[in-house]
Design an enzyme around this catalytic site. Structure first.
Site, PDB file in Angstrom:
ATOM      1  N   GLU A  93      10.926  -8.414  -5.060  1.00 37.45           N
ATOM      2  CA  GLU A  93      11.467  -7.444  -4.423  1.00 37.45           C
ATOM      3  C   GLU A  93      12.856  -7.281  -3.892  1.00 37.45           C
ATOM      4  OE1 GLU A  93       7.359  -5.635  -2.131  1.00 37.45           O
ATOM      5  OE2 GLU A  93       8.594  -7.246  -1.235  1.00 37.45           O
TER       6      GLU A  93
ATOM      7  N   LYS B  17      10.250  -7.842   4.805  1.00 33.36           N
ATOM      8  CA  LYS B  17       9.476  -7.835   3.829  1.00 33.36           C
ATOM      9  C   LYS B  17       8.753  -8.986   3.276  1.00 33.36           C
ATOM     10  CE  LYS B  17      10.605  -5.260   0.309  1.00 33.36           C
ATOM     11  NZ  LYS B  17       9.068  -4.610   0.496  1.00 33.36           N
ATOM     12  N   GLY B  18       7.710  -8.768   2.442  1.00 36.68           N
ATOM     13  CA  GLY B  18       6.934 -10.002   2.087  1.00 36.68           C
ATOM     14  C   GLY B  18       5.556 -10.302   2.741  1.00 36.68           C
TER      15      GLY B  18
ATOM     16  N   SER C  99       0.955  -1.064   0.027  1.00 39.05           N
ATOM     17  CA  SER C  99       0.008   0.097   0.039  1.00 39.05           C
ATOM     18  C   SER C  99       0.739   1.263   0.024  1.00 39.05           C
ATOM     19  CB  SER C  99      -0.925   0.031   1.073  1.00 39.05           C
ATOM     20  OG  SER C  99      -0.251  -0.098   2.534  1.00 39.05           O
TER      21      SER C  99
ATOM     22  N   GLY D 153       8.098  -0.603   0.230  1.00 40.28           N
ATOM     23  CA  GLY D 153       7.674  -0.519   1.376  1.00 40.28           C
ATOM     24  C   GLY D 153       8.383  -1.574   2.239  1.00 40.28           C
TER      25      GLY D 153
ATOM     26  N   GLY E 140       3.281  -8.624   1.510  1.00 41.18           N
ATOM     27  CA  GLY E 140       2.355  -8.541   0.518  1.00 41.18           C
ATOM     28  C   GLY E 140       2.595  -9.493  -0.520  1.00 41.18           C
TER      29      GLY E 140
HETATM   30  C1  5RP Z   1       5.452  -6.777  -0.091  1.00 45.04           C
HETATM   31  C2  5RP Z   1       6.021  -5.984   0.922  1.00 45.04           C
HETATM   32  C3  5RP Z   1       5.207  -4.753   1.286  1.00 45.04           C
HETATM   33  O1  5RP Z   1       6.263  -3.683   1.220  1.00 45.04           O
HETATM   34  C4  5RP Z   1       4.980  -4.569   2.839  1.00 45.04           C
HETATM   35  O2  5RP Z   1       4.123  -5.862   3.013  1.00 45.04           O
HETATM   36  C5  5RP Z   1       4.743  -3.412   3.286  1.00 45.04           C
HETATM   37  O3  5RP Z   1       3.278  -3.048   2.551  1.00 45.04           O
HETATM   38  P1  5RP Z   1       2.401  -1.973   3.198  1.00 45.04           P
HETATM   39  O4  5RP Z   1       3.056  -0.678   2.525  1.00 45.04           O
HETATM   40  O5  5RP Z   1       1.135  -2.168   2.549  1.00 45.04           O
HETATM   41  O6  5RP Z   1       2.445  -1.897   4.769  1.00 45.04           O
HETATM   42  O7  5RP Z   1       7.107  -6.331   1.367  1.00 45.04           O
HETATM   43  O8  5RP Z   1       5.670  -8.040  -0.302  1.00 45.04           O
END
Ligand code: 5RP
Length: 225
Positions: free
Chosen positions: A105, A96-97, A30, A84, A99
């Site tokens: 990434e 990370k991860g 996001s 992010g 999402g």
């Molecule tokens: C996706 C990620 C995102 O960067 C992480 O989950 C942060 O997401 P958000 O900005 O929605 O909090 O690593 O794989």
């Protein structure tokens, strides 16, 4: 919501790193989506960049905004990636991860001269591990890998989608969400996971972030390693 305003403020601040002619890594999530939207506005106003997205979601968003895209096949030298994070610690080590895009990434980050992380204050932790560590695993090996990660002290859950079936990543793998609690030695854990057959990639990003932009209200602070 305050959180969303802080995400957008951090994303807006990251635009200072983007210059005309650059190849830019487009993160996922996001907060990264705010960055992609703001970059789209800049492109409409004449900025010339080419993006390399880290997920199908970010690719679709970028295309809908008219951001020209390229690929790692065409270009292996990315000037800046903006992405992010789920957590970052005082050494700017990341989880990370959340999402599900950690594999692409990490690959895109590894090809980037600068990696700028945009985050809201909830992501800042003294010690990594409150957020379950995502580990991308090939389906064939997931039970074996889960058992081995449990032996390291984590509670391990196979990520599922809304339909209850295993979540499938853009690279057709599965994700194990590993609750370690506090990760006392992230460097050692990263090596242990990298050495485990069946793991494609893990969500510990160590020595990757060049800067973290963190907003509190409308003020943005830049943290450097
Ligand atoms: C996706 C990620 C995102 O960067 C992480 O989950 C942060 O997401 P958000 O900005 O929605 O909090 O690593 O794989």
């Amino acid at each position: 919501m305050a959180n969303d305003q802080e995400k957008e403020a951090a994303a807006r601040a990251s635009l200072q790193f983007i210059k005309d002619g650059m190849v830019v890594g487009l993160g996922t999530g996001s907060t990264a989506a705010y960055f992609i939207q703001l970059l789209g506005e800049k492109v409409k106003n004449g900025l010339r960049v080419r993006g390399i997205p880290t997920s199908v979601r970010s690719r679709d968003l970028a295309l809908s905004l008219g951001i020209p895209l390229t690929t790692l096949d065409e270009c292996q030298d990315i000037a800046v990636t903006v992405d992010g994070a789920d957590e970052f610690d005082p050494q700017l080590r990341l989880i990370k991860g959340g999402g599900g895009a950690l594999l692409r990434e990490k690959i895109v980050a590894s090809a980037s001269r600068q990696v700028v992380i945009v985050a809201d204050p909830s992501k800042r932790v003294p010690v990594l591990g409150k957020f379950p560590l995502p580990v991308e695993v090939i389906g064939f090996a997931q039970a074996l890998v889960a058992k081995r990660i449990r032996a390291l002290g984590a509670e391990v859950k196979l990520r599922t989608g809304a339909d209850g079936n295993p979540y499938v990543t853009d690279e057709q793998n599965h994700i194990l969400d590993c609750h370690f609690g506090q990760i006392c030695d992230a460097d050692v854990l990263a090596r242990q996971l990298s050495d485990m057959p069946g793991i494609v990639e893990h969500g510990l990003f160590i020595g990757v972030a060049s800067a973290v932009l963190i907003a509190r209200g409308s003020e943005v602070v830049e943290l450097r390693r």
